[in-house]
Design a protein around this motif. Structure first.
Motif, mmCIF file in Angstrom:
data_model
loop_
_atom_site.group_PDB
_atom_site.id
_atom_site.type_symbol
_atom_site.label_atom_id
_atom_site.label_comp_id
_atom_site.label_asym_id
_atom_site.label_seq_id
_atom_site.Cartn_x
_atom_site.Cartn_y
_atom_site.Cartn_z
ATOM 1 N N VAL A 206 53.906 53.823 41.855
ATOM 2 C CA VAL A 206 54.690 52.830 42.575
ATOM 3 C C VAL A 206 54.538 51.451 41.931
ATOM 4 N N THR B 63 62.818 48.590 48.272
ATOM 5 C CA THR B 63 62.982 49.612 49.303
ATOM 6 C C THR B 63 62.513 50.972 48.809
ATOM 7 N N LEU B 64 62.837 51.273 47.564
ATOM 8 C CA LEU B 64 62.390 52.535 46.952
ATOM 9 C C LEU B 64 60.868 52.602 46.872
ATOM 10 N N THR B 65 60.232 51.504 46.519
ATOM 11 C CA THR B 65 58.765 51.516 46.428
ATOM 12 C C THR B 65 58.121 51.676 47.805
ATOM 13 N N ILE B 66 58.688 51.052 48.811
ATOM 14 C CA ILE B 66 58.149 51.233 50.160
ATOM 15 C C ILE B 66 58.320 52.680 50.597
ATOM 16 N N PHE B 67 59.467 53.267 50.322
ATOM 17 C CA PHE B 67 59.711 54.651 50.655
ATOM 18 C C PHE B 67 58.746 55.575 49.899
ATOM 19 N N MET B 68 58.511 55.290 48.612
ATOM 20 C CA MET B 68 57.593 56.110 47.813
ATOM 21 C C MET B 68 56.172 56.013 48.342
ATOM 22 N N GLU B 69 55.767 54.865 48.828
ATOM 23 C CA GLU B 69 54.420 54.727 49.371
ATOM 24 C C GLU B 69 54.247 55.511 50.662
ATOM 25 N N PHE B 70 55.298 55.614 51.444
ATOM 26 C CA PHE B 70 55.200 56.396 52.675
ATOM 27 C C PHE B 70 55.125 57.880 52.414
ATOM 28 N N LEU B 71 55.649 58.315 51.254
ATOM 29 C CA LEU B 71 55.567 59.742 50.929
ATOM 30 C C LEU B 71 54.160 60.063 50.536
#
Length: 138
Positions: A79, A130-138
């Motif tokens: 990320v 937004t993509l990085t926040i989404f990747m961190e939640f995964l």
């Protein structure tokens, strides 16, 4: 040290991003906007290649690898490399469009192009974060 281990993927990406920015900046200063555009694209391609390779290197170590310099999870995940690309977007705008605008302040068409690129860069930055926040939640 292979490119997959330690801080090498981060340094690899940073070097490619810096080279891409340097190419875009040098040609943007020395040429007019229409001639410098192809060199800006070359710089963007180099930066994108560095990002893709560095992301793949870090992802493979993060998911499957063992680090010889400590635990694999002691370093940040892929990320951070995406966030490095997020830093590249506004810097690319600064060294290309804004540099051209500073050289030719009277050109209305260049000012409109700069505004379109500023809005596009802002939208790209929002998508990347937004993509990085989404990747961190995964």
């Amino acid at each position: 040290m292979p490119l997959q281990q330690g801080v090498a993927p981060f340094v690899f990406v940073a070097a490619f991003l810096a080279v891409g920015l340097l190419i875009a900046w040098v040609f943007s200063i020395r040429m007019d906007a229409s001639r410098a555009q192809i060199y800006e694209r070359i710089g963007n391609a180099i930066a994108l290649l560095g990002f893709l390779l560095g992301f793949q290197f870090r992802l493979s170590e993060y998911l499957y690898g063992e680090s010889h310099f400590g635990r694999t999870d002691s370093l940040p995940g892929p990320v951070v490399i995406v966030l490095m690309l997020g830093l590249y977007v506004p810097l690319r705008f600064l060294v290309t469009s804004y540099t051209q605008y500073r050289k030719n302040r009277d050109d209305e068409q260049l000012a409109q192009t700069m505004m379109k690129e500023a809005i596009g860069s802002f939208i790209a930055l929002i998508v990347i974060f937004t993509l990085t926040i989404f990747m961190e939640f995964l």
